[in-house]
Motif scaffolding. Structure first.
Motif, PDB file in Angstrom:
ATOM      1  N   THR A 168      -3.017 -24.711  11.835  1.00  0.00           N
ATOM      2  CA  THR A 168      -2.766 -25.405  10.254  1.00  0.00           C
ATOM      3  C   THR A 168      -4.028 -24.968   9.355  1.00  0.00           C
ATOM      4  O   THR A 168      -3.912 -24.583   8.277  1.00  0.00           O
ATOM      5  N   ILE A 169      -4.922 -25.300   9.981  1.00  0.00           N
ATOM      6  CA  ILE A 169      -6.524 -25.085   9.420  1.00  0.00           C
ATOM      7  C   ILE A 169      -6.706 -23.791   9.221  1.00  0.00           C
ATOM      8  O   ILE A 169      -7.381 -23.391   8.114  1.00  0.00           O
ATOM      9  N   ALA A 170      -6.407 -22.888  10.238  1.00  0.00           N
ATOM     10  CA  ALA A 170      -6.885 -21.646  10.229  1.00  0.00           C
ATOM     11  C   ALA A 170      -5.731 -20.610   9.530  1.00  0.00           C
ATOM     12  O   ALA A 170      -6.081 -19.456   8.989  1.00  0.00           O
ATOM     13  N   ALA A 171      -4.673 -21.287   9.075  1.00  0.00           N
ATOM     14  CA  ALA A 171      -3.681 -20.444   8.496  1.00  0.00           C
ATOM     15  C   ALA A 171      -4.045 -19.503   7.189  1.00  0.00           C
ATOM     16  O   ALA A 171      -3.885 -18.556   6.930  1.00  0.00           O
ATOM     17  N   PRO A 172      -4.602 -20.399   6.311  1.00  0.00           N
ATOM     18  CA  PRO A 172      -5.029 -19.885   5.180  1.00  0.00           C
ATOM     19  C   PRO A 172      -5.866 -18.691   5.063  1.00  0.00           C
ATOM     20  O   PRO A 172      -5.920 -17.484   4.535  1.00  0.00           O
ATOM     21  N   LEU A 173      -6.894 -18.630   5.967  1.00  0.00           N
ATOM     22  CA  LEU A 173      -7.776 -17.670   6.364  1.00  0.00           C
ATOM     23  C   LEU A 173      -7.092 -16.424   6.815  1.00  0.00           C
ATOM     24  O   LEU A 173      -7.153 -15.040   6.780  1.00  0.00           O
ATOM     25  N   GLU A 174      -6.193 -16.608   7.888  1.00  0.00           N
ATOM     26  CA  GLU A 174      -5.312 -15.663   8.489  1.00  0.00           C
ATOM     27  C   GLU A 174      -4.552 -14.624   7.381  1.00  0.00           C
ATOM     28  O   GLU A 174      -4.207 -13.640   7.409  1.00  0.00           O
ATOM     29  N   ARG A 175      -4.004 -15.640   6.506  1.00  0.00           N
ATOM     30  CA  ARG A 175      -3.021 -15.182   5.388  1.00  0.00           C
ATOM     31  C   ARG A 175      -3.851 -14.096   4.585  1.00  0.00           C
ATOM     32  O   ARG A 175      -3.603 -13.100   4.606  1.00  0.00           O
ATOM     33  N   VAL A 176      -5.014 -14.498   4.337  1.00  0.00           N
ATOM     34  CA  VAL A 176      -5.858 -13.577   3.473  1.00  0.00           C
ATOM     35  C   VAL A 176      -6.327 -12.478   4.149  1.00  0.00           C
ATOM     36  O   VAL A 176      -6.319 -11.188   3.532  1.00  0.00           O
ATOM     37  N   LYS A 177      -6.813 -12.439   5.300  1.00  0.00           N
ATOM     38  CA  LYS A 177      -7.029 -11.524   6.309  1.00  0.00           C
ATOM     39  C   LYS A 177      -5.813 -10.647   6.380  1.00  0.00           C
ATOM     40  O   LYS A 177      -5.827  -9.109   6.159  1.00  0.00           O
ATOM     41  N   MET A 178      -4.523 -10.865   6.472  1.00  0.00           N
ATOM     42  CA  MET A 178      -3.255 -10.062   6.705  1.00  0.00           C
ATOM     43  C   MET A 178      -3.118  -9.225   5.358  1.00  0.00           C
ATOM     44  O   MET A 178      -2.747  -8.159   5.348  1.00  0.00           O
ATOM     45  N   VAL A 179      -3.241 -10.318   4.120  1.00  0.00           N
ATOM     46  CA  VAL A 179      -2.972  -9.306   2.894  1.00  0.00           C
ATOM     47  C   VAL A 179      -4.013  -8.203   2.683  1.00  0.00           C
ATOM     48  O   VAL A 179      -3.619  -7.292   2.213  1.00  0.00           O
ATOM     49  N   ILE A 180      -5.469  -8.655   2.914  1.00  0.00           N
ATOM     50  CA  ILE A 180      -6.407  -7.544   2.868  1.00  0.00           C
ATOM     51  C   ILE A 180      -6.256  -6.421   3.676  1.00  0.00           C
ATOM     52  O   ILE A 180      -6.420  -5.207   3.252  1.00  0.00           O
ATOM     53  N   GLN A 181      -5.546  -6.527   5.139  1.00  0.00           N
ATOM     54  CA  GLN A 181      -5.355  -5.390   5.738  1.00  0.00           C
ATOM     55  C   GLN A 181      -4.245  -4.561   5.326  1.00  0.00           C
ATOM     56  O   GLN A 181      -4.008  -3.575   5.728  1.00  0.00           O
ATOM     57  N   ASN A 182      -3.376  -5.189   4.666  1.00  0.00           N
ATOM     58  CA  ASN A 182      -1.983  -4.503   4.166  1.00  0.00           C
ATOM     59  C   ASN A 182      -2.215  -4.043   2.801  1.00  0.00           C
ATOM     60  O   ASN A 182      -1.124  -3.598   2.241  1.00  0.00           O
ATOM     61  N   GLN A 183      -3.242  -4.217   2.197  1.00  0.00           N
ATOM     62  CA  GLN A 183      -3.333  -3.856   0.809  1.00  0.00           C
ATOM     63  C   GLN A 183      -3.077  -2.475   0.426  1.00  0.00           C
ATOM     64  O   GLN A 183      -2.632  -2.033  -0.445  1.00  0.00           O
ATOM     65  N   ASP A 184      -3.335  -1.300   1.257  1.00  0.00           N
ATOM     66  CA  ASP A 184      -3.078  -0.041   1.144  1.00  0.00           C
ATOM     67  C   ASP A 184      -1.622   0.225   0.990  1.00  0.00           C
ATOM     68  O   ASP A 184      -1.032   0.820   0.268  1.00  0.00           O
ATOM     69  N   GLU A 185      -0.752  -0.451   1.972  1.00  0.00           N
ATOM     70  CA  GLU A 185       0.639  -0.515   1.794  1.00  0.00           C
ATOM     71  C   GLU A 185       1.128  -1.092   0.474  1.00  0.00           C
ATOM     72  O   GLU A 185       2.130  -0.719  -0.193  1.00  0.00           O
ATOM     73  N   MET A 186       0.563  -1.985   0.099  1.00  0.00           N
ATOM     74  CA  MET A 186       0.799  -2.758  -1.187  1.00  0.00           C
ATOM     75  C   MET A 186       0.485  -1.860  -2.271  1.00  0.00           C
ATOM     76  O   MET A 186       1.510  -1.962  -3.200  1.00  0.00           O
ATOM     77  N   LEU A 187      -0.638  -1.293  -2.501  1.00  0.00           N
ATOM     78  CA  LEU A 187      -0.969  -0.178  -3.196  1.00  0.00           C
ATOM     79  C   LEU A 187       0.272   0.940  -3.437  1.00  0.00           C
ATOM     80  O   LEU A 187       0.627   1.235  -4.598  1.00  0.00           O
ATOM     81  N   LYS A 188       0.773   1.542  -2.202  1.00  0.00           N
ATOM     82  CA  LYS A 188       1.684   2.321  -2.266  1.00  0.00           C
ATOM     83  C   LYS A 188       2.913   1.968  -2.739  1.00  0.00           C
ATOM     84  O   LYS A 188       3.736   2.754  -3.657  1.00  0.00           O
ATOM     85  N   ARG A 189       3.048   0.580  -2.521  1.00  0.00           N
ATOM     86  CA  ARG A 189       4.632   0.197  -3.120  1.00  0.00           C
ATOM     87  C   ARG A 189       4.709  -0.112  -4.429  1.00  0.00           C
ATOM     88  O   ARG A 189       5.778  -0.520  -5.103  1.00  0.00           O
ATOM     89  N   GLY A 190       3.211  -0.361  -5.146  1.00  0.00           N
ATOM     90  CA  GLY A 190       3.241  -0.843  -6.478  1.00  0.00           C
ATOM     91  C   GLY A 190       3.136  -2.240  -6.564  1.00  0.00           C
ATOM     92  O   GLY A 190       3.090  -2.656  -7.721  1.00  0.00           O
ATOM     93  N   THR A 191       2.853  -3.130  -5.409  1.00  0.00           N
ATOM     94  CA  THR A 191       2.732  -4.638  -5.499  1.00  0.00           C
ATOM     95  C   THR A 191       1.364  -5.022  -6.058  1.00  0.00           C
ATOM     96  O   THR A 191       1.301  -5.931  -6.766  1.00  0.00           O
ATOM     97  N   LEU A 192       0.308  -4.022  -5.959  1.00  0.00           N
ATOM     98  CA  LEU A 192      -0.925  -4.168  -6.328  1.00  0.00           C
ATOM     99  C   LEU A 192      -1.264  -2.980  -7.336  1.00  0.00           C
ATOM    100  O   LEU A 192      -0.685  -1.740  -7.042  1.00  0.00           O
ATOM    101  N   ASP A 193      -1.929  -3.388  -8.176  1.00  0.00           N
ATOM    102  CA  ASP A 193      -2.526  -2.216  -9.456  1.00  0.00           C
ATOM    103  C   ASP A 193      -3.669  -1.601  -8.776  1.00  0.00           C
ATOM    104  O   ASP A 193      -3.930  -0.351  -9.137  1.00  0.00           O
TER     105      ASP A 193
END
Length: 101
Positions: free
Chosen positions: A49-74
């Motif tokens: 539970t303590i580590a979950a927020p850090l893991e979530r940020v890490k996962m979103v950063i790792q997937n940002q290329d896919e999020m850019l392709k889908r248009g989720t990120l500008d």
């Protein structure tokens, strides 16, 4: 009399696993299977539970290329704080523990 001298086994279970004997000797208290199991489970849930927020940020950063392709990120994130702000603004505070449950 101190609490330790009145309740040596209670003291040992809560404060270090050693029980004081008369004469200053110490002996180790062995926890049972159930106590070990419950304490291990509590430790695992707490650390996850303590580590979950850090893991979530890490996962979103790792997937940002896919999020850019889908248009989720500008645009790509400028760093960890930028990603954290994006999650807070777009998904809310509970999103930090999304992958935890």
């Amino acid at each position: 009399p101190s609490t330790m001298s009145m309740y040596p086994q209670l003291y040992a279970r809560n404060f270090g696993g050693m029980a004081a004997e008369a004469g200053g000797e110490k002996r180790k208290i062995k926890l049972g299977f159930g106590e070990n199991f419950v304490l291990s489970g509590i430790a695992a849930v707490t650390s996850k539970t303590i580590a979950a927020p850090l893991e979530r940020v890490k996962m979103v950063i790792q997937n940002q290329d896919e999020m850019l392709k889908r248009g989720t990120l500008d645009k790509p994130f400028g760093g960890i704080m930028d990603c954290t702000r994006w999650i807070m603004n777009n998904e809310g505070v509970a999103a930090f523990w999304r992958s935890n449950f």
